[in-house]
Structure formats: C-alpha cells, structure tokens
Motif scaffolding. Structure first.
Motif, PDB file in Angstrom:
ATOM      1  N   LEU A  70      -0.573 -11.519  -2.602  1.00 58.93           N
ATOM      2  CA  LEU A  70      -0.541 -10.596  -3.729  1.00 58.93           C
ATOM      3  C   LEU A  70       0.459  -9.502  -3.423  1.00 58.93           C
ATOM      4  O   LEU A  70       0.687  -9.179  -2.254  1.00 58.93           O
ATOM      5  N   ARG A  71       1.023  -8.923  -4.467  1.00 62.65           N
ATOM      6  CA  ARG A  71       1.910  -7.789  -4.310  1.00 62.65           C
ATOM      7  C   ARG A  71       1.374  -6.629  -5.141  1.00 62.65           C
ATOM      8  O   ARG A  71       1.262  -6.740  -6.361  1.00 62.65           O
ATOM      9  N   LEU A  72       1.037  -5.560  -4.463  1.00 64.33           N
ATOM     10  CA  LEU A  72       0.576  -4.356  -5.142  1.00 64.33           C
ATOM     11  C   LEU A  72       1.749  -3.413  -5.391  1.00 64.33           C
ATOM     12  O   LEU A  72       2.674  -3.335  -4.566  1.00 64.33           O
ATOM     13  N   SER A  73       1.684  -2.717  -6.501  1.00 66.27           N
ATOM     14  CA  SER A  73       2.688  -1.710  -6.825  1.00 66.27           C
ATOM     15  C   SER A  73       1.989  -0.392  -7.116  1.00 66.27           C
ATOM     16  O   SER A  73       0.859  -0.367  -7.604  1.00 66.27           O
ATOM     17  N   CYS A  74       2.679   0.686  -6.826  1.00 64.69           N
ATOM     18  CA  CYS A  74       2.159   2.020  -7.117  1.00 64.69           C
ATOM     19  C   CYS A  74       3.326   2.862  -7.618  1.00 64.69           C
ATOM     20  O   CYS A  74       4.266   3.130  -6.868  1.00 64.69           O
ATOM     21  N   ALA A  75       3.239   3.253  -8.868  1.00 66.64           N
ATOM     22  CA  ALA A  75       4.308   4.038  -9.485  1.00 66.64           C
ATOM     23  C   ALA A  75       3.858   5.475  -9.680  1.00 66.64           C
ATOM     24  O   ALA A  75       2.772   5.725 -10.222  1.00 66.64           O
ATOM     25  N   ALA A  76       4.690   6.381  -9.245  1.00 64.69           N
ATOM     26  CA  ALA A  76       4.426   7.802  -9.457  1.00 64.69           C
ATOM     27  C   ALA A  76       5.093   8.240 -10.747  1.00 64.69           C
ATOM     28  O   ALA A  76       6.239   7.876 -11.025  1.00 64.69           O
ATOM     29  N   SER A  77       4.373   9.015 -11.537  1.00 60.23           N
ATOM     30  CA  SER A  77       4.919   9.505 -12.794  1.00 60.23           C
ATOM     31  C   SER A  77       4.747  11.005 -12.894  1.00 60.23           C
ATOM     32  O   SER A  77       3.877  11.590 -12.251  1.00 60.23           O
ATOM     33  N   GLY A  78       5.580  11.617 -13.728  1.00 61.46           N
ATOM     34  CA  GLY A  78       5.556  13.068 -13.882  1.00 61.46           C
ATOM     35  C   GLY A  78       6.940  13.623 -13.619  1.00 61.46           C
ATOM     36  O   GLY A  78       7.900  12.890 -13.421  1.00 61.46           O
ATOM     37  N   ASN A  79       7.030  14.923 -13.610  1.00 62.20           N
ATOM     38  CA  ASN A  79       8.320  15.583 -13.360  1.00 62.20           C
ATOM     39  C   ASN A  79       8.523  15.705 -11.850  1.00 62.20           C
ATOM     40  O   ASN A  79       8.238  16.730 -11.247  1.00 62.20           O
ATOM     41  N   ILE A  80       9.057  14.630 -11.268  1.00 60.59           N
ATOM     42  CA  ILE A  80       9.129  14.503  -9.819  1.00 60.59           C
ATOM     43  C   ILE A  80      10.539  14.757  -9.312  1.00 60.59           C
ATOM     44  O   ILE A  80      11.499  14.185  -9.838  1.00 60.59           O
ATOM     45  N   PHE A  81      10.632  15.569  -8.272  1.00 65.29           N
ATOM     46  CA  PHE A  81      11.912  15.765  -7.598  1.00 65.29           C
ATOM     47  C   PHE A  81      11.996  14.887  -6.357  1.00 65.29           C
ATOM     48  O   PHE A  81      12.990  14.209  -6.135  1.00 65.29           O
ATOM     49  N   SER A  82      10.952  14.894  -5.551  1.00 68.98           N
ATOM     50  CA  SER A  82      10.944  14.055  -4.346  1.00 68.98           C
ATOM     51  C   SER A  82       9.505  13.789  -3.927  1.00 68.98           C
ATOM     52  O   SER A  82       8.590  14.522  -4.292  1.00 68.98           O
ATOM     53  N   ILE A  83       9.338  12.715  -3.158  1.00 63.43           N
ATOM     54  CA  ILE A  83       8.025  12.316  -2.669  1.00 63.43           C
ATOM     55  C   ILE A  83       8.095  12.128  -1.168  1.00 63.43           C
ATOM     56  O   ILE A  83       9.040  11.512  -0.663  1.00 63.43           O
ATOM     57  N   GLY A  84       7.122  12.623  -0.474  1.00 59.46           N
ATOM     58  CA  GLY A  84       7.070  12.486   0.974  1.00 59.46           C
ATOM     59  C   GLY A  84       6.506  11.135   1.378  1.00 59.46           C
ATOM     60  O   GLY A  84       6.629  10.156   0.643  1.00 59.46           O
ATOM     61  N   PRO A  85       5.883  11.068   2.542  1.00 63.11           N
ATOM     62  CA  PRO A  85       5.308   9.806   2.991  1.00 63.11           C
ATOM     63  C   PRO A  85       4.305   9.244   1.987  1.00 63.11           C
ATOM     64  O   PRO A  85       3.548  10.002   1.380  1.00 63.11           O
ATOM     65  N   MET A  86       4.340   7.935   1.834  1.00 64.59           N
ATOM     66  CA  MET A  86       3.395   7.271   0.946  1.00 64.59           C
ATOM     67  C   MET A  86       2.653   6.203   1.736  1.00 64.59           C
ATOM     68  O   MET A  86       3.130   5.742   2.782  1.00 64.59           O
ATOM     69  N   GLY A  87       1.506   5.839   1.229  1.00 63.64           N
ATOM     70  CA  GLY A  87       0.735   4.850   1.968  1.00 63.64           C
ATOM     71  C   GLY A  87      -0.257   4.124   1.097  1.00 63.64           C
ATOM     72  O   GLY A  87      -0.499   4.482  -0.052  1.00 63.64           O
ATOM     73  N   TRP A  88      -0.790   3.059   1.688  1.00 62.29           N
ATOM     74  CA  TRP A  88      -1.874   2.303   1.081  1.00 62.29           C
ATOM     75  C   TRP A  88      -3.102   2.412   1.974  1.00 62.29           C
ATOM     76  O   TRP A  88      -3.005   2.280   3.197  1.00 62.29           O
ATOM     77  N   PHE A  89      -4.225   2.637   1.337  1.00 60.31           N
ATOM     78  CA  PHE A  89      -5.514   2.674   2.006  1.00 60.31           C
ATOM     79  C   PHE A  89      -6.420   1.681   1.290  1.00 60.31           C
ATOM     80  O   PHE A  89      -6.150   1.277   0.162  1.00 60.31           O
ATOM     81  N   ARG A  90      -7.503   1.303   1.953  1.00 62.89           N
ATOM     82  CA  ARG A  90      -8.447   0.405   1.283  1.00 62.89           C
ATOM     83  C   ARG A  90      -9.869   0.783   1.671  1.00 62.89           C
ATOM     84  O   ARG A  90     -10.116   1.353   2.731  1.00 62.89           O
ATOM     85  N   GLN A  91     -10.768   0.439   0.773  1.00 63.61           N
ATOM     86  CA  GLN A  91     -12.186   0.702   1.012  1.00 63.61           C
ATOM     87  C   GLN A  91     -13.001  -0.496   0.555  1.00 63.61           C
ATOM     88  O   GLN A  91     -13.021  -0.828  -0.638  1.00 63.61           O
ATOM     89  N   ALA A  92     -13.632  -1.137   1.512  1.00 64.78           N
ATOM     90  CA  ALA A  92     -14.512  -2.269   1.218  1.00 64.78           C
ATOM     91  C   ALA A  92     -15.910  -1.742   0.899  1.00 64.78           C
ATOM     92  O   ALA A  92     -16.266  -0.636   1.326  1.00 64.78           O
ATOM     93  N   PRO A  93     -16.702  -2.514   0.175  1.00 64.85           N
ATOM     94  CA  PRO A  93     -18.063  -2.064  -0.166  1.00 64.85           C
ATOM     95  C   PRO A  93     -18.862  -1.702   1.083  1.00 64.85           C
ATOM     96  O   PRO A  93     -18.915  -2.470   2.047  1.00 64.85           O
ATOM     97  N   GLY A  94     -19.431  -0.531   1.074  1.00 61.18           N
ATOM     98  CA  GLY A  94     -20.261  -0.095   2.181  1.00 61.18           C
ATOM     99  C   GLY A  94     -19.504   0.393   3.402  1.00 61.18           C
ATOM    100  O   GLY A  94     -20.119   0.687   4.434  1.00 61.18           O
ATOM    101  N   LYS A  95     -18.182   0.473   3.295  1.00 66.75           N
ATOM    102  CA  LYS A  95     -17.377   0.904   4.441  1.00 66.75           C
ATOM    103  C   LYS A  95     -16.556   2.127   4.078  1.00 66.75           C
ATOM    104  O   LYS A  95     -16.371   2.461   2.910  1.00 66.75           O
ATOM    105  N   GLN A  96     -16.053   2.790   5.116  1.00 70.25           N
ATOM    106  CA  GLN A  96     -15.204   3.954   4.895  1.00 70.25           C
ATOM    107  C   GLN A  96     -13.798   3.524   4.499  1.00 70.25           C
ATOM    108  O   GLN A  96     -13.356   2.411   4.821  1.00 70.25           O
ATOM    109  N   ARG A  97     -13.105   4.422   3.824  1.00 74.33           N
ATOM    110  CA  ARG A  97     -11.717   4.159   3.475  1.00 74.33           C
ATOM    111  C   ARG A  97     -10.884   4.120   4.752  1.00 74.33           C
ATOM    112  O   ARG A  97     -11.056   4.958   5.640  1.00 74.33           O
TER     113      ARG A  97
END
Length: 122
Positions: A18-45
C-alpha cells in the motif's frame, strides 16, 4: 489554519503493498520534519518513519527494509510506501509535521492528520 490529510489506507492481504499519502493544506511557507506513526488497537502510538525537509530518513526497526518514506516539498506531501505487509502492520496510520511555518508568520507545532486505517488480513 494548517491541515494534514492522509489517504491510501485499506484492506490488503499479507505480503501485499500500500502507499499512503499525506497532503498538507493551508497558507504554508515551509514544513519541518514529517513522519508517520501508527496505533494498533489496544496499543500505544508508535513511530514508523520520519523524514527531514532535506530528505534524511529514520525508520522503526520493525519496518526497515519494507517501508519507504519520501516527501515532495513543492506539493507539501509525504508518502509511505509499504511493502511485504504483515498482519502486525494493521493499525491506524497518522501523519505528523513537527512544525509548519505559515504565510501568516505563525509557526504551527506538532500538527497531526486524522489517520487512515490499514488492515492486513487474508
């Protein structure tokens, strides 16, 4: 106002991709570090992968060699290519931006998306 919107989740069989995408929207000049996190049922992110604006990447041991994070800075978008998916990868996946500098000169900190569900099952 800045928003992160994830897409690309779904149901996939073990061994699939699978390929996940994440698009930032708004009046953006720049974005710092980005990341993906996940949380399974009953577990911490947990951290999956991060990418700096310059492209430096970091991965959780559990996904090294299977997942690839990338970003398209002009499009304000980060991707997560997930290969060889296993049932233990089942989780809600969340996109994060460490900071976003807006055109309004405001720095938005720790911005999160709403999440997209990935289910790996036969």
């Amino acid at each position: 106002q800045v928003q992160l919107v994830e897409s690309g989740g779904g149901l996939v069989q073990p061994g699939g991709s699978l390929r996940l995408s994440c698009a930032a929207s708004g009046n953006i000049f720049s974005i710092g570090p980005m990341g993906w996190f996940r949380q399974a049922p009953g577990k911490q992110r947990e951290l999956v992968a991060t990418i700096a604006a310059g492209g430096y990447t970091n991965y959780a041991d559990s996904v090294k060699g299977r997942f690839t994070i990338s970003r398209d800075n002009p499009k304000n978008t980060v991707y997560l290519q997930m290969n060889s998916l296993q049932p233990e990868d089942t989780a809600a996946y969340y996109c994060n931006a460490d900071w976003v500098f807006g055109l309004d000169n405001y720095r938005y900190l720790d911005v999160w998306g709403q999440g997209t569900l990935v289910t790996v099952s036969s």
